[in-house]
Motif scaffolding. Structure first.
Motif, mmCIF file in Angstrom:
data_model
loop_
_atom_site.group_PDB
_atom_site.id
_atom_site.type_symbol
_atom_site.label_atom_id
_atom_site.label_comp_id
_atom_site.label_asym_id
_atom_site.label_seq_id
_atom_site.Cartn_x
_atom_site.Cartn_y
_atom_site.Cartn_z
ATOM 1 N N LEU A 43 52.717 -26.419 37.524
ATOM 2 C CA LEU A 43 52.905 -25.960 36.152
ATOM 3 C C LEU A 43 54.309 -26.219 35.620
ATOM 4 O O LEU A 43 54.501 -26.405 34.420
ATOM 5 N N SER A 44 55.294 -26.218 36.527
ATOM 6 C CA SER A 44 56.694 -26.333 36.094
ATOM 7 C C SER A 44 57.285 -27.718 36.303
ATOM 8 O O SER A 44 58.383 -27.999 35.837
ATOM 9 N N ILE A 48 41.957 -23.370 39.295
ATOM 10 C CA ILE A 48 42.860 -24.517 39.242
ATOM 11 C C ILE A 48 42.942 -25.154 40.631
ATOM 12 O O ILE A 48 43.103 -24.442 41.629
ATOM 13 N N HIS A 49 42.830 -26.463 40.679
ATOM 14 C CA HIS A 49 43.070 -27.199 41.925
ATOM 15 C C HIS A 49 44.571 -27.489 41.954
ATOM 16 O O HIS A 49 45.031 -28.517 41.458
ATOM 17 N N ALA A 50 45.345 -26.551 42.518
ATOM 18 C CA ALA A 50 46.809 -26.606 42.437
ATOM 19 C C ALA A 50 47.386 -27.866 43.067
ATOM 20 O O ALA A 50 48.310 -28.478 42.535
ATOM 21 N N LYS A 51 46.832 -28.284 44.208
ATOM 22 C CA LYS A 51 47.357 -29.463 44.909
ATOM 23 C C LYS A 51 47.195 -30.710 44.039
ATOM 24 O O LYS A 51 48.123 -31.528 43.926
ATOM 25 N N ALA A 103 46.556 -28.371 33.840
ATOM 26 C CA ALA A 103 46.594 -27.009 34.391
ATOM 27 C C ALA A 103 47.446 -26.104 33.511
ATOM 28 O O ALA A 103 47.121 -24.927 33.309
ATOM 29 N N LEU A 104 48.533 -26.649 32.974
ATOM 30 C CA LEU A 104 49.421 -25.850 32.131
ATOM 31 C C LEU A 104 48.707 -25.402 30.862
ATOM 32 O O LEU A 104 48.827 -24.236 30.453
ATOM 33 N N ASP A 105 47.935 -26.291 30.240
ATOM 34 C CA ASP A 105 47.192 -25.932 29.022
ATOM 35 C C ASP A 105 46.212 -24.792 29.287
ATOM 36 O O ASP A 105 46.123 -23.833 28.517
ATOM 37 N N PHE A 117 46.342 -22.666 31.740
ATOM 38 C CA PHE A 117 47.063 -21.467 32.169
ATOM 39 C C PHE A 117 47.700 -20.737 30.991
ATOM 40 O O PHE A 117 47.667 -19.503 30.924
ATOM 41 N N ILE A 118 48.297 -21.486 30.062
ATOM 42 C CA ILE A 118 48.912 -20.862 28.882
ATOM 43 C C ILE A 118 47.866 -20.097 28.081
ATOM 44 O O ILE A 118 48.118 -18.982 27.592
ATOM 45 N N LEU A 119 46.665 -20.660 27.954
ATOM 46 C CA LEU A 119 45.585 -19.977 27.239
ATOM 47 C C LEU A 119 45.268 -18.638 27.904
ATOM 48 O O LEU A 119 45.114 -17.612 27.227
ATOM 49 N N LYS A 120 45.199 -18.622 29.232
ATOM 50 C CA LYS A 120 44.922 -17.380 29.957
ATOM 51 C C LYS A 120 46.067 -16.382 29.811
ATOM 52 O O LYS A 120 45.837 -15.169 29.726
ATOM 53 N N CYS A 121 47.302 -16.886 29.786
ATOM 54 C CA CYS A 121 48.453 -15.999 29.578
ATOM 55 C C CYS A 121 48.356 -15.314 28.221
ATOM 56 O O CYS A 121 48.603 -14.108 28.102
#
Length: 384
Positions: free
Chosen positions: A40-41, A258-261, A287-289, A291-295
């Motif tokens: 994400l970062s 999310i498939h983080a790897k 993944a960031l898109d 994740f931001i929606l969930k935040c």
């Protein structure tokens, strides 16, 4: 810093009073917290196969794109665009007994206390080369370990406050008696292994809310459960995901997969290259898109946009924020001298991407202080 520019014909702003939201990544050791943090970062913090690879929190301030802001910047011909930002905090893995100081317990819990929202990473992936601290993958059991440690710490916090308020209540203080009664109910709620955030959910009085907020409880924070999945989950994993989704909702939390790897491996590619690879996996957004929606959902936020020829920017505020409060988020002078807010929702701008024409057609509304901000509003504040 604060700066305000005044134009004789109207008013506009360049820099702002703003508070950045932060999200803490928590979970057991070796569940992929640091891998997700890297994805994400676009950072490269250590993500090794042993407990306590992370000790001191890793912190990243991440800009994310808002396509609406991109278009508004173009329409308004703004010299500068300020993308929204969010702070991510990668917190050390928790172990059973953290509430009593086991492992990095005290440090872990204090770091959680300092974030606005918790991203609770749960292991669903089945890599034999990555050890599981409990010897087997059991998502609900893993989540319970973390949750029960947080609840135990909150129980201790509430118990200490009750000891204090009950002494004052015994000498006839009505406020202390009321607080003790509320806290006693909350204590029983926690004792039944339920997080504070589900206590009297949707039914709290203003007084109850104020008392609970004053405790800074760990389980009062909104939670996003992040299922760290395999590239191609099998039928058994899909059943576990389905069961866990219900578990997450029962805790009053958000849930995402999310498939983080995969996303971590792609994080160094440019945006266009990422899209090509993600499309091959049938993934529409980064993944960031997601994740931001969930935040935003977890924190109950809506986004509005401001802008002119100098600068365009998007802002996040709590759903239910009125125009006067939104003005204050930008600058206290705008709030104090508030005259009106010119508002048009982005859906209408998409239909007619021309501000002059929208104004001529009467689609831009003049709103007062009590107007409630809606998702996707473009707002131009007028103030003295």
């Amino acid at each position: 810093s604060k700066f305000l520019e005044r134009n004789f014909n109207n008013y506009y702003f360049l820099l702002y009073e703003d508070i950045m939201l932060n999200v803490g990544f928590v979970g057991l050791a070796n569940v992929g917290k640091s891998t997700l943090f890297n994805a994400l970062s676009k950072q490269h913090v250590p993500a090794e196969n042993y407990p306590f690879c992370t000790i001191n929190p890793n912190i990243a301030i991440v800009e994310y794109h808002d396509e609406r802001l991109d278009l508004m910047t173009k329409i308004l011909n703004s010299e500068k665009k300020v993308n929204p930002s969010i702070e991510f905090v990668d917190i050390a893995g928790l172990v059973k007994g953290a509430s009593k100081g086991e492992g990095l317990g005290n440090l872990f819990l204090e770091n959680i206390r300092n974030v606005d929202c918790i991203a609770h990473v749960i292991r669903f992936f089945s890599d034999p080369h990555v050890t599981h601290v409990n010897g087997k993958i059991d998502p609900i059991a893993d989540a319970d370990i973390v949750n029960l440690e947080l609840i135990a710490k909150d129980f201790e916090t509430v118990e200490k406050r009750i000891e204090k308020t009950s002494k004052i209540a015994r000498v006839g203080d009505k406020e202390a008696r009321t607080e003790t009664e509320i806290l006693s109910e909350l204590k029983e709620h926690l004792n039944s292994e339920k997080p504070s955030i589900t206590f009297l959910k949707g039914e709290r009085t203003e007084k109850q809310q104020k008392i609970i907020e004053s405790l800074f409880l760990l389980t009062e924070k909104p939670v996003i459960y992040v299922a760290n999945i395999d590239e191609s989950p099998n039928e058994t994993t899909n059943e576990k995901i389905k069961a866990f989704r219900e578990y997450a909702f029962s805790k009053g939390a958000q849930f995402t997969e999310i498939h983080a790897k995969l996303h971590s491996d792609l994080s160094d590619l440019d945006e266009q290259e990422q899209k090509v690879f993600l499309n091959e996996y049938g993934i529409e957004k980064s993944a960031l898109d997601y994740f931001i929606l969930k935040c935003k959902q977890a924190l109950n936020l809506v986004t509005f946009i401001t802008g002119n020829e100098k600068e365009s920017k998007s802002w996040n505020v709590v759903n239910g924020t009125n125009a006067l409060q939104a003005a204050g988020k930008i600058h206290s002078d705008i709030q104090e001298g508030f005259i009106k807010a010119e508002v048009i929702n982005f859906e209408k701008i998409l239909e007619i991407p021309d501000m002059k024409k929208l104004k001529e057609l009467g689609y831009i509304n003049a709103e007062g202080k009590d107007y409630l901000i809606k998702e996707g509003d473009y707002i131009y504040f007028h103030f003295r």
